[in-house]
Structure formats: C-alpha cells, structure tokens
Design a protein around this motif. Structure first.
Motif, PDB file in Angstrom:
ATOM      1  N   ASP A 119     -12.216  -1.968   4.614  1.00  0.00           N
ATOM      2  CA  ASP A 119     -11.372  -2.950   5.301  1.00  0.00           C
ATOM      3  C   ASP A 119     -11.699  -4.341   4.770  1.00  0.00           C
ATOM      4  OD1 ASP A 119      -9.868  -4.461   7.004  1.00  0.00           O
ATOM      5  OD2 ASP A 119     -10.993  -3.973   8.820  1.00  0.00           O
ATOM      6  N   SER A 125      -5.614 -12.735   6.765  1.00  0.00           N
ATOM      7  CA  SER A 125      -4.831 -11.607   7.279  1.00  0.00           C
ATOM      8  C   SER A 125      -4.483 -11.821   8.743  1.00  0.00           C
ATOM      9  CB  SER A 125      -5.626 -10.303   7.147  1.00  0.00           C
ATOM     10  OG  SER A 125      -6.158 -10.133   5.860  1.00  0.00           O
ATOM     11  N   GLU A 158      -2.442   4.277   1.924  1.00  0.00           N
ATOM     12  CA  GLU A 158      -3.056   2.954   1.968  1.00  0.00           C
ATOM     13  C   GLU A 158      -2.097   1.964   2.636  1.00  0.00           C
ATOM     14  OE1 GLU A 158      -6.144   1.782   0.017  1.00  0.00           O
ATOM     15  OE2 GLU A 158      -6.546   3.889   0.411  1.00  0.00           O
ATOM     16  N   TYR A 188      -2.241  -2.395   3.742  1.00  0.00           N
ATOM     17  CA  TYR A 188      -3.070  -3.596   3.747  1.00  0.00           C
ATOM     18  C   TYR A 188      -2.514  -4.634   4.716  1.00  0.00           C
ATOM     19  CZ  TYR A 188      -4.165  -1.120  -0.540  1.00  0.00           C
ATOM     20  OH  TYR A 188      -4.482  -0.134  -1.446  1.00  0.00           O
ATOM     21  N   SER A 240      -6.366  -4.619  10.647  1.00  0.00           N
ATOM     22  CA  SER A 240      -7.307  -4.052   9.682  1.00  0.00           C
ATOM     23  C   SER A 240      -6.576  -3.237   8.619  1.00  0.00           C
ATOM     24  CB  SER A 240      -8.321  -3.155  10.391  1.00  0.00           C
ATOM     25  OG  SER A 240      -9.095  -3.895  11.319  1.00  0.00           O
ATOM     26  N   ASP A 241      -7.156  -3.238   7.422  1.00  0.00           N
ATOM     27  CA  ASP A 241      -6.627  -2.410   6.343  1.00  0.00           C
ATOM     28  C   ASP A 241      -6.851  -0.937   6.667  1.00  0.00           C
ATOM     29  OD1 ASP A 241      -6.085  -4.747   4.951  1.00  0.00           O
ATOM     30  OD2 ASP A 241      -7.919  -4.633   3.748  1.00  0.00           O
ATOM     31  N   SER A 294      -9.704  -7.063   5.390  1.00  0.00           N
ATOM     32  CA  SER A 294      -8.936  -8.061   6.132  1.00  0.00           C
ATOM     33  C   SER A 294      -9.820  -9.253   6.458  1.00  0.00           C
ATOM     34  CB  SER A 294      -8.360  -7.452   7.409  1.00  0.00           C
ATOM     35  OG  SER A 294      -9.395  -6.924   8.223  1.00  0.00           O
ATOM     36  N   GLY A 307       0.825  -1.200   0.000  1.00  0.00           N
ATOM     37  CA  GLY A 307       0.000   0.000   0.000  1.00  0.00           C
ATOM     38  C   GLY A 307       0.862   1.254   0.000  1.00  0.00           C
ATOM     39  N   SER A 361      -7.478   1.933   4.444  1.00  0.00           N
ATOM     40  CA  SER A 361      -7.742   2.138   3.024  1.00  0.00           C
ATOM     41  C   SER A 361      -9.008   2.947   2.800  1.00  0.00           C
ATOM     42  CB  SER A 361      -7.884   0.782   2.321  1.00  0.00           C
ATOM     43  OG  SER A 361      -8.311   0.927   0.989  1.00  0.00           O
TER      44      SER A 361
END
Length: 329
Positions: A148, A154, A98, A100, A141-142, A150, A94, A144
């Motif tokens: 999310d 993940s 961002e 990830y 958690s992402d 995830s 990311g 972004s």
C-alpha cells in the motif's frame, strides 16, 4: 504584468525580475508553454532506460493547470480523451486485481474539473472504484500485491474529489486525514512514520482537503505551520521550488492567508521565463532559482500554475480559451 530576464552565464539560466509591460497573463503564458510541450498535443511521457512510457499523472497535472489558467482548453480536452482510452486509464488505475487509490482520486478530480461523467469515464465508474478502496480506518488504500503506497496526496485528492460528488466525502476519510496531523501542526506525506514531521507538500494538500470538506478548525494549525516555514523569498521547500510553492500558494489562498499567498505567488513569478528567454522557453516556470532546466520545467510549470492563480483544487473548473497563449514580446 511583471516580466523575467533570463541571462545565460556558463550555460546556466539566471532569473532576474524586471518591470511590467503589456502582454498576456503570467498564468496564461505558463499554461500555453506547458501545452506546447505535450506529445501530440494530448499527453506527457516519461523515459526510462531508453523507453518512453505514458505519464498519466503529469498529464493530469497539466489538466489542472489549464483549468486554473482558464487557457489551453483544447489541449485539456485532448488530454481527457487520451486518459479515457482503456489501455491508458487501465495502466494508471490498475488492472488484474490491482487498484491504486491515488490514481483513482486524481483522475476522478480531473474528470470532475472537466465536467465529464465520472461514473462512465472510458467505461469506468471512478466514483465507485475510489469508494471501493476505502478501508475501515478511513484511509483510501491501494489494493496491490506490491503493498500500500497511498499517501497524503491520495487521501487529500480523494476527499477533494468526492466532496464534489453528490454523495460527498466520507466522514471517516476526513477524520482519518485530520488524525494524521503531527504535533508540530504540519501533515506528513507518508502515513505512520515516526517521528511524525510536517511536510510542505503533505500539509498543503491536507489543508486544501480539510477546507474543501468544511473542516476549517482542523486546517487552521496546518495553515499556521505553512506560514511558519515560508522562506524570506516567499518560496517553500529545500531548496525553495516551484512545485512545493505552487501547492502551498493554493492552500494559503484557500485558507485566507492573503499576505503569505501573495508572497508565494511573487516567488513563482520570479521563476518565470520572460521575453529575454528564447521563444521556445518563454512562459515556462523554472523549478528553482538556478534557472530553466528542460528536465524539470514541465512538472514545475504544471504544479506552479494553480498556485500562480491562487485557485485551490476544490475550485478548479475547466473551460477558457482553446489555444495556447504566448507572451507578447
């Protein structure tokens, strides 16, 4: 070693097991075939609308496969060097705000498996980056603008990878993963879905993570759920396939379910192309019993090899022979 006959009927490869004969190990042969499919001997790519893009996730799956088989070390080294390029890792982890969770966790584990420095990989501190994505709930958690995404993958990769660092996996993260278990004993891939229904891939990943974090009691019902959904063929999934069965075989082996793990490995062996196949396909593992398909065989082989060796993610270590082994036919 058992071999596999491949008969061609109306253009479809049919897999029929035949007696053993001398040759390299099945996992070696699969890793060797996988290595020879890499672009420039270093990476995998995916095509979309006629354009080819780097596939960092599949490349990491190959690194795991090479480590499990203790083969194709040179290809693993080149793959890690490719993944360390800022333009490659940045697009995966990311950029521009961002970040990830799944990408950080999976790449961190690959770097640890390869015995490289995870705090300075391509100029990135993967440990700090992953820990920075830990939410107060314990979920990785992402970060972004797109949401999310995830999942159990993940979270499980994060727990397994961080457990291998000096700080260990955060207790809150392990607790969160354990708390996602469904009433049927399995674990879902996606969090927060109702009803909560166990999934083979989600359960196999969660079980491996919980065992890595020394939470065998939390993993026990997941193992029981896996053995309960194993098919008569020894495979897992609908249809029974190499990808899900590979993950399940890892979890079963890690949890001491020896008989179920053996049956899963036997299923994976039944999908492997042997000496009756063309030289270009020997060693590959088909996605399912319908036979070898180049569109699915690379990912199937990559995800099947750790299950074929019975090596869980927590125990993967890089090394082994540098070349790409082939079947002796």
């Amino acid at each position: 070693m058992r071999r596999v006959f491949v008969a061609l009927l109306c253009g479809v490869a049919l897999l029929v097991p035949i007696p053993a004969s001398a040759g390299v190990d099945r996992a070696d042969a699969a890793a060797g075939w996988l290595a020879r499919q890499m672009v420039a001997g270093e990476r995998f790519e995916v095509e979309f609308d006629g354009v080819r893009y780097p596939d960092q996730g599949l490349t990491i799956d190959a690194v795991f496969a090479f480590a499990a088989a203790r083969a194709s070390r040179g290809y693993a080294d080149r793959a890690l060097a490719w993944l360390a390029r800022p333009e490659v890792s940045g697009g995966y982890l990311g950029t521009g705000g961002e970040a990830y969770a799944g990408a950080h966790a999976k790449l961190l584990l690959a770097v640890l498996v390869a015995r490289e420095d995870p705090r300075a990989f391509g100029g990135v501190d993967l440990v700090a980056g992953l820990r920075g994505l830990l939410a107060p709930s314990g979920r990785f958690s992402d970060r972004s603008a797109f949401g999310d995404f995830s999942t159990a993958f993940s979270q499980s990769f994060a727990v397994i990878a961080l457990d291998r660092t000096r700080e260990g996996a955060p207790v809150a993260a392990v607790d969160f993963l354990a708390g996602t278990q469904c009433s049927d004993g399995g674990f879902p891939v996606r969090f927060g879905q109702s009803p909560c229904v166990g999934d083979v891939d989600g359960t196999a990943m969660a079980v491996q993570a919980l065992l890595a974090a020394d939470r065998p009691v939390d993993a026990r019902e997941g193992l029981a759920w896996l053995t309960g959904v194993q098919q008569s063929s020894g495979g897992f999934g609908a249809p029974a396939n190499a990808n899900s069965t590979g993950l399940a075989a890892q979890a079963l082996a890690a949890g001491g379910e020896v008989h179920a793990a053996h049956r899963a490995r036997s299923f994976l062996k039944s999908l492997q192309v042997g000496c009756a196949g063309t030289p270009q396909t020997r060693g590959a593992i088909a996605y399912d019993a319908s036979g070898f398909d180049p569109a699915t065989a690379v990912r199937a082989t990559a995800q099947a090899v750790p299950g074929l060796t019975g090596t869980p993610f927590r125990a993967l270590r890089g090394g082994g022979v540098a070349g790409a082994p082939t079947l002796s036919c």
